[in-house]
Design an enzyme around this catalytic site. Structure first.
Site, mmCIF file in Angstrom:
data_model
loop_
_atom_site.group_PDB
_atom_site.id
_atom_site.type_symbol
_atom_site.label_atom_id
_atom_site.label_comp_id
_atom_site.label_asym_id
_atom_site.label_seq_id
_atom_site.Cartn_x
_atom_site.Cartn_y
_atom_site.Cartn_z
ATOM 1 N N LYS A 6 -2.221 -5.075 -3.840
ATOM 2 C CA LYS A 6 -1.234 -4.025 -3.521
ATOM 3 C C LYS A 6 -1.650 -2.692 -4.156
ATOM 4 O O LYS A 6 -1.497 -1.629 -3.557
ATOM 5 C CB LYS A 6 0.150 -4.446 -4.042
ATOM 6 C CG LYS A 6 0.750 -5.603 -3.260
ATOM 7 C CD LYS A 6 1.357 -5.110 -1.984
ATOM 8 C CE LYS A 6 1.417 -6.150 -0.916
ATOM 9 N NZ LYS A 6 1.979 -5.677 0.335
ATOM 10 N N TYR A 33 -2.465 -10.889 -6.349
ATOM 11 C CA TYR A 33 -1.555 -10.268 -5.381
ATOM 12 C C TYR A 33 -1.290 -8.808 -5.771
ATOM 13 O O TYR A 33 -1.425 -7.887 -4.963
ATOM 14 C CB TYR A 33 -0.249 -11.078 -5.322
ATOM 15 C CG TYR A 33 0.879 -10.360 -4.641
ATOM 16 C CD1 TYR A 33 0.809 -10.039 -3.295
ATOM 17 C CD2 TYR A 33 2.031 -10.000 -5.357
ATOM 18 C CE1 TYR A 33 1.855 -9.359 -2.670
ATOM 19 C CE2 TYR A 33 3.070 -9.334 -4.743
ATOM 20 C CZ TYR A 33 2.981 -9.011 -3.396
ATOM 21 O OH TYR A 33 4.009 -8.350 -2.790
ATOM 22 N N SER A 66 4.572 -3.115 -4.529
ATOM 23 C CA SER A 66 5.268 -4.125 -5.320
ATOM 24 C C SER A 66 5.290 -3.781 -6.801
ATOM 25 O O SER A 66 4.366 -3.145 -7.324
ATOM 26 C CB SER A 66 4.534 -5.459 -5.120
ATOM 27 O OG SER A 66 4.977 -6.400 -6.048
HETATM 28 N N1 LIG Z 1 9.624 -10.460 -0.974
HETATM 29 C C1 LIG Z 1 9.526 -9.668 -2.035
HETATM 30 O O1 LIG Z 1 10.251 -9.832 -3.016
HETATM 31 C C2 LIG Z 1 8.507 -8.554 -2.078
HETATM 32 C C3 LIG Z 1 8.411 -7.779 -3.235
HETATM 33 C C4 LIG Z 1 7.483 -6.731 -3.254
HETATM 34 C C5 LIG Z 1 6.696 -6.460 -2.158
HETATM 35 N N2 LIG Z 1 6.800 -7.259 -1.047
HETATM 36 C C6 LIG Z 1 5.947 -6.955 0.099
HETATM 37 O O2 LIG Z 1 6.760 -6.798 1.246
HETATM 38 C C7 LIG Z 1 6.064 -7.230 2.409
HETATM 39 C C8 LIG Z 1 6.905 -8.223 3.182
HETATM 40 O O3 LIG Z 1 7.188 -9.332 2.340
HETATM 41 P P1 LIG Z 1 8.085 -10.541 2.858
HETATM 42 O O4 LIG Z 1 8.719 -11.145 1.662
HETATM 43 O O5 LIG Z 1 8.913 -10.115 3.982
HETATM 44 O O6 LIG Z 1 6.944 -11.531 3.347
HETATM 45 P P2 LIG Z 1 6.862 -12.390 4.705
HETATM 46 O O7 LIG Z 1 5.751 -13.336 4.467
HETATM 47 O O8 LIG Z 1 8.182 -12.920 5.086
HETATM 48 O O9 LIG Z 1 6.441 -11.300 5.777
HETATM 49 C C9 LIG Z 1 5.119 -10.914 6.003
HETATM 50 C C10 LIG Z 1 4.900 -10.916 7.497
HETATM 51 O O10 LIG Z 1 3.555 -10.480 7.731
HETATM 52 C C11 LIG Z 1 2.923 -11.377 8.627
HETATM 53 N N3 LIG Z 1 1.488 -11.359 8.309
HETATM 54 C C12 LIG Z 1 0.885 -11.752 7.156
HETATM 55 N N4 LIG Z 1 -0.432 -11.583 7.247
HETATM 56 C C13 LIG Z 1 -0.674 -11.054 8.472
HETATM 57 C C14 LIG Z 1 -1.835 -10.660 9.156
HETATM 58 N N5 LIG Z 1 -3.052 -10.813 8.605
HETATM 59 N N6 LIG Z 1 -1.735 -10.148 10.394
HETATM 60 C C15 LIG Z 1 -0.521 -10.011 10.984
HETATM 61 N N7 LIG Z 1 0.628 -10.394 10.394
HETATM 62 C C16 LIG Z 1 0.555 -10.902 9.139
HETATM 63 C C17 LIG Z 1 3.584 -12.720 8.392
HETATM 64 O O11 LIG Z 1 3.491 -13.584 9.514
HETATM 65 C C18 LIG Z 1 5.018 -12.297 8.123
HETATM 66 O O12 LIG Z 1 5.767 -12.241 9.321
HETATM 67 C C19 LIG Z 1 4.738 -7.785 1.928
HETATM 68 O O13 LIG Z 1 3.757 -6.786 2.075
HETATM 69 C C20 LIG Z 1 4.988 -8.060 0.463
HETATM 70 O O14 LIG Z 1 3.798 -7.974 -0.292
HETATM 71 C C21 LIG Z 1 7.685 -8.295 -0.987
#
Ligand SMILES: NC(=O)c1ccc[n+]([C@@H]2O[C@H](COP(=O)([O-])OP(=O)(O)OC[C@H]3O[C@@H](n4cnc5c(N)ncnc54)[C@H](O)[C@@H]3O)[C@@H](O)[C@H]2O)c1
Length: 332
Positions: A152, A148, A124
């Site tokens: 990461k 957070y 991120s």
């Molecule tokens: N959304 C953004 O803008 C953004 C930006 C930078 C990085 N990210 C990273 O991208 C990834 C996905 O983000 P997202 O927005 O799709 O989030 P999201 O919450 O929609 O998806 C995360 C998924 O992981 C699952 N999960 C969480 N903890 C878990 C665990 N302990 N065991 C099993 N499953 C688990 C959740 O149920 C969910 O389905 C994350 O790692 C996040 O940090 C997201």
């Protein structure tokens, strides 16, 4: 003679970004897709397809995770599973360390024991903290302003150690603000609670929230509101496919790439665009800044464009807002 399909394990594959990558992998038809998710955050992003296998497993449960690895023997892992809310991480840091760091270590250890050494990680822009330059390159110091972002960064550092000592090949993709939806696949952006600006604005315009909160109008930015680089989730999906191919085609590596469009939009600009797209007036109020929010985060993604051959196609935040509006309108 048909060659054996590669198996790709996707942690968090039922979440917002993970499901879009799963959708892209499925469309290519070339992979066995296995998903590990605890379904904590997966409202309607579970792509139903008999070619996709779901394992309801929490990555904090190492024993159960190991069973999945022994069963599936993946060739590569996409690691999306994480808690991912900046304000929540400042209130509940222990949960973030447990989920993102301890859970992440469990994953790496299952991979190591089972001889799986290729991983693409969802990192991120939050790992950078307050920017020292207008655009952020991968060489910018990583000094997160929130828990957070720290979690990461810790995982990125773990990947460097696993590369050096255990021969892991990894690509950390540092997304800026993921946004937009694949309306045709019926998947989109949900988080609980939703703290991201675009879905929150859209929900308010559709009358599902009373009011949108603008957190801070006294940042050192042109209109005082926070500025972010919004990257379309379909462009993210493309970058993941390219990163996977690079890991399959090239030898040992430990790389980090920014994924953004090299352009920032302020919260007030989002509001204006969303009002134009919907033809509605947004009800909003100005609140205090949230703890841990940097003033602006704008990518320099030239390295990903050069080394992965990636070209983002959605260069106007209106694309991200329009697809989110269409997606939410279709979900009653
Ligand atoms: N959304 C953004 O803008 C953004 C930006 C930078 C990085 N990210 C990273 O991208 C990834 C996905 O983000 P997202 O927005 O799709 O989030 P999201 O919450 O929609 O998806 C995360 C998924 O992981 C699952 N999960 C969480 N903890 C878990 C665990 N302990 N065991 C099993 N499953 C688990 C959740 O149920 C969910 O389905 C994350 O790692 C996040 O940090 C997201």
């Amino acid at each position: 003679m048909t060659s054996k399909k590669r198996t790709i394990l996707v942690t968090g594959g039922a979440g917002y970004i993970g499901s879009h990558i799963v959708s892209a992998l499925r469309s290519s038809g070339g992979y066995r897709i296995e998903i590990v998710d605890n379904f904590r955050e997966s409202r309607s992003n579970v792509i139903q397809d008999e070619s996709i296998v779901y394992h309801e497993v929490d990555i904090r449960n190492k024993e159960k995770l190991m069973e999945v690895f022994e069963l599936t023997k993946p060739d590569l892992v996409f690691h999306f599973a994480a808690l991912a809310s900046v304000p929540d991480s400042m209130e509940n840091p222990a949960e973030y360390y447990e989920n993102n760091v301890v859970g992440g270590l469990n994953l790496l250890e299952c991979m190591r024991v089972c001889g799986v050494k290729k991983i693409v990680f969802s990192s991120s822009a939050s790992t950078y903290g307050e920017p020292l330059t207008e655009e952020i390159t991968e060489e910018h110091p990583q000094v997160p302003t929130n828990t957070y972002g720290y979690t990461k960064l810790i995982f990125e550092n773990m990947l460097k150690d696993y590369n050096r000592s255990y021969g892991f090949s990894s690509i950390s993709l540092r997304y800026f603000c993921a946004s937009g939806c694949d309306v045709s696949a019926g998947i989109g952006e949900y988080h609980t609670p939703e703290t991201h600006a675009i879905p929150s604005i859209v929900e308010t315009l559709l009358g599902r929230r009373k009011e949108f909160s603008v957190y801070g109008n006294d940042f050192p930015t042109p209109d005082g509101t926070g500025v972010r680089d919004y990257i379309h989730v379909m462009d993210l999906a493309e970058a993941h496919t390219l990163a996977m191919n690079k890991l399959f085609e090239e030898n040992l590596m430990c790389k980090q790439y920014n994924l953004g469009i090299n352009k920032g939009f302020s919260v007030m600009e989002l509001i204006k665009s969303a009002e134009e797209i919907s033809g509605k007036k947004l009800s909003y109020s100005i609140k205090d800044r949230r703890l841990g929010d940097p003033s602006r985060l704008i990518a320099n993604s030239d390295k990903a464009q050069k080394e992965l051959g990636w070209t983002p196609k959605h260069l106007d935040v209106k694309d991200m807002i329009a697809s989110t509006y269409e997606f939410f309108s279709s979900k009653k």
